[in-house]
Write a protein that holds these residues in place. Sequence first.
Motif, PDB file in Angstrom:
ATOM      1  N   SER A  62       0.819  -1.207   0.000  1.00  0.00           N
ATOM      2  CA  SER A  62       0.000   0.000   0.000  1.00  0.00           C
ATOM      3  C   SER A  62       0.851   1.254   0.000  1.00  0.00           C
ATOM      4  CB  SER A  62      -0.927  -0.003   1.225  1.00  0.00           C
ATOM      5  OG  SER A  62      -1.734   1.142   1.253  1.00  0.00           O
ATOM      6  N   GLN A  66      -1.512   3.159  -4.327  1.00  0.00           N
ATOM      7  CA  GLN A  66      -2.877   2.664  -4.182  1.00  0.00           C
ATOM      8  C   GLN A  66      -3.214   1.706  -5.320  1.00  0.00           C
ATOM      9  OE1 GLN A  66      -5.869   4.970  -1.928  1.00  0.00           O
ATOM     10  NE2 GLN A  66      -6.801   5.287  -3.920  1.00  0.00           N
ATOM     11  N   SER A  70      -4.636  -2.199  -4.970  1.00  0.00           N
ATOM     12  CA  SER A  70      -5.847  -2.513  -5.733  1.00  0.00           C
ATOM     13  C   SER A  70      -5.613  -3.714  -6.644  1.00  0.00           C
ATOM     14  CB  SER A  70      -6.275  -1.305  -6.574  1.00  0.00           C
ATOM     15  OG  SER A  70      -6.621  -0.220  -5.753  1.00  0.00           O
ATOM     16  N   ILE A 291     -11.003   3.971  -4.939  1.00  0.00           N
ATOM     17  CA  ILE A 291     -11.070   4.163  -3.487  1.00  0.00           C
ATOM     18  C   ILE A 291     -11.817   3.011  -2.819  1.00  0.00           C
ATOM     19  CG2 ILE A 291     -12.079   5.593  -1.658  1.00  0.00           C
ATOM     20  CD1 ILE A 291     -11.455   8.029  -3.345  1.00  0.00           C
ATOM     21  N   SER A 292     -12.920   2.593  -3.408  1.00  0.00           N
ATOM     22  CA  SER A 292     -13.690   1.472  -2.858  1.00  0.00           C
ATOM     23  C   SER A 292     -12.904   0.170  -2.915  1.00  0.00           C
ATOM     24  CB  SER A 292     -15.011   1.316  -3.620  1.00  0.00           C
ATOM     25  OG  SER A 292     -15.871   2.400  -3.370  1.00  0.00           O
ATOM     26  N   ALA A 294      -9.579  -0.147  -2.918  1.00  0.00           N
ATOM     27  CA  ALA A 294      -8.498  -0.068  -1.935  1.00  0.00           C
ATOM     28  C   ALA A 294      -9.034  -0.210  -0.512  1.00  0.00           C
ATOM     29  CB  ALA A 294      -7.745   1.252  -2.084  1.00  0.00           C
ATOM     30  N   ALA A 295     -10.164   0.450  -0.208  1.00  0.00           N
ATOM     31  CA  ALA A 295     -10.748   0.371   1.128  1.00  0.00           C
ATOM     32  C   ALA A 295     -11.183  -1.053   1.448  1.00  0.00           C
ATOM     33  CB  ALA A 295     -11.943   1.320   1.232  1.00  0.00           C
ATOM     34  N   ALA A 368      -3.121   5.009   4.167  1.00  0.00           N
ATOM     35  CA  ALA A 368      -4.250   5.256   3.271  1.00  0.00           C
ATOM     36  C   ALA A 368      -4.636   6.730   3.295  1.00  0.00           C
ATOM     37  CB  ALA A 368      -5.447   4.406   3.688  1.00  0.00           C
ATOM     38  N   THR A 372     -10.221   7.300   1.974  1.00  0.00           N
ATOM     39  CA  THR A 372     -10.165   5.836   2.012  1.00  0.00           C
ATOM     40  C   THR A 372     -10.231   5.336   3.444  1.00  0.00           C
ATOM     41  OG1 THR A 372      -8.778   5.850   0.021  1.00  0.00           O
ATOM     42  CG2 THR A 372      -8.856   3.807   1.283  1.00  0.00           C
TER      43      THR A 372
END
Length: 471
Positions: A62, A66, A70, A291-292, A294-295, A368, A372
């Motif tokens: 990470s 990002q 991912s 973003i979704s 990675a989160a 992050a 995120t």
Amino acid sequence: MKPLSSHKITLIRSGSRADLFLTRQLSSEQFSYSDIFSMLLPLILDQFFINIIGLLTTAMISSSSQESVSAVSLVSPLYMMIYSIFNAIAAGGTVVVAQYKGRGDREKIRASAGQVMFATSLAAIILCSILMIFANPLVYTLFHAADAIVKEKARDYLIGVSLSLIFHSFYMGSFAVFRGIGETKVCLHLTMIINLIHLFASLLFINILHMDIAGTVISLIIARIIGGIIAVYLVMHKKSSLSIHARDIFRIDFSILKSVFKIGIPFALEQVFFNGGGMLVQTYIVLLGTISVAANAIASSAFSILYACGMAVSTLSITIVGQCIGAGEKKLARRYGSKMIWLGTFVVLLSLVVFMPLMPLILKLYQAQANTLSLIYQLLWIAAIPMTFFWSLSNIMPCVLRSAGDANFSSVSSLITMWAIRVGLGYLFAVPLGLGVQGVWICMGIEWAVRSVIFYLRFRSESWLTKKTID
């Protein structure tokens, strides 16, 4: 016949209230509570070690970018689908070895150990080779909506991790056998070796040499080659409690393989379709943006710490219940099956109490972005609440049923609930209803609740005790 664990936990004073309570709750002619805790503690440490090292290496990736985290998140369900097949064979082997251990048949233990090593390794070589060959079309077809750089990194990671899994299968076969006989301390030592090598190699290749995805792949391959060699040495060494010979591995015993596959194949199919569902979930999470993605990846990695102790109890249940079944003690198997659920619930609650307050420190490792990070916290709390009530029944009970030979019911039930709720309902919540990735995690909790009801009713029926696995 008692497990082979030689060092027992004796911190509790004999005759004390705690000693009397634990004796009443967990001890029997087959196991004392000290036997159980002597097997459980290394399994807990094993799970924490795996998950914490995984958390640290994910954090390293990470910190690179990002896009890298991912990419790893996207292809994880794909290679996990292949991994799960030979992992399921290994799990079937654990059940068979545990039942022969309960029966006290040392020759069959050794023979079945060799067959587990053979079957696991052969499946890994064939399946991982296929995955490497078709990595490019798979990634670009399944994740066409992802950014170009993410797809390129995902392809490279998939090829590398597939190669590493071939070597890892030798370790997994050994692991399965040692767990079946209750030698969990050996498993812990193996885990420490392979994961420490992975951690320090990742530190070198990712953080110092800045090799990004390539660094992750190289560290995995190095760690798993060394871990595989050590694992094979431990099961074949003359001083080992198993001391299997090369002929035990390469001589095909169809009766033992039939028993292994009777448990392993339904579980393998379950895991294939389970991870296939995971891939579908990833494809519509991709539509929600980087973003979704990675989160979801970071939250999943961090969340693994919360159920590490529960997974240890899940593994222990296979050994305990399997040995009871092998010894012909069906009432005792039922008793311990129930105790494993309560024990799992206790350790999950303890994990939540200890680790949820530490999440701000843990999540700092991932570096992050603020938006995120906010989403990650939401996902963790969405899962933590239903986890308290439903995780143990939905995740430990299938292992209890499977250890008695009730593999088909466990697998079919898990598949139906996964695809109907996490995949189907998850898509409805995430995309049409606009709940985003939070909707996927809400459905995960709903799935746990439904699975809990199904497996509890099956356990009460006692039909799971009528199955036969070994001759």
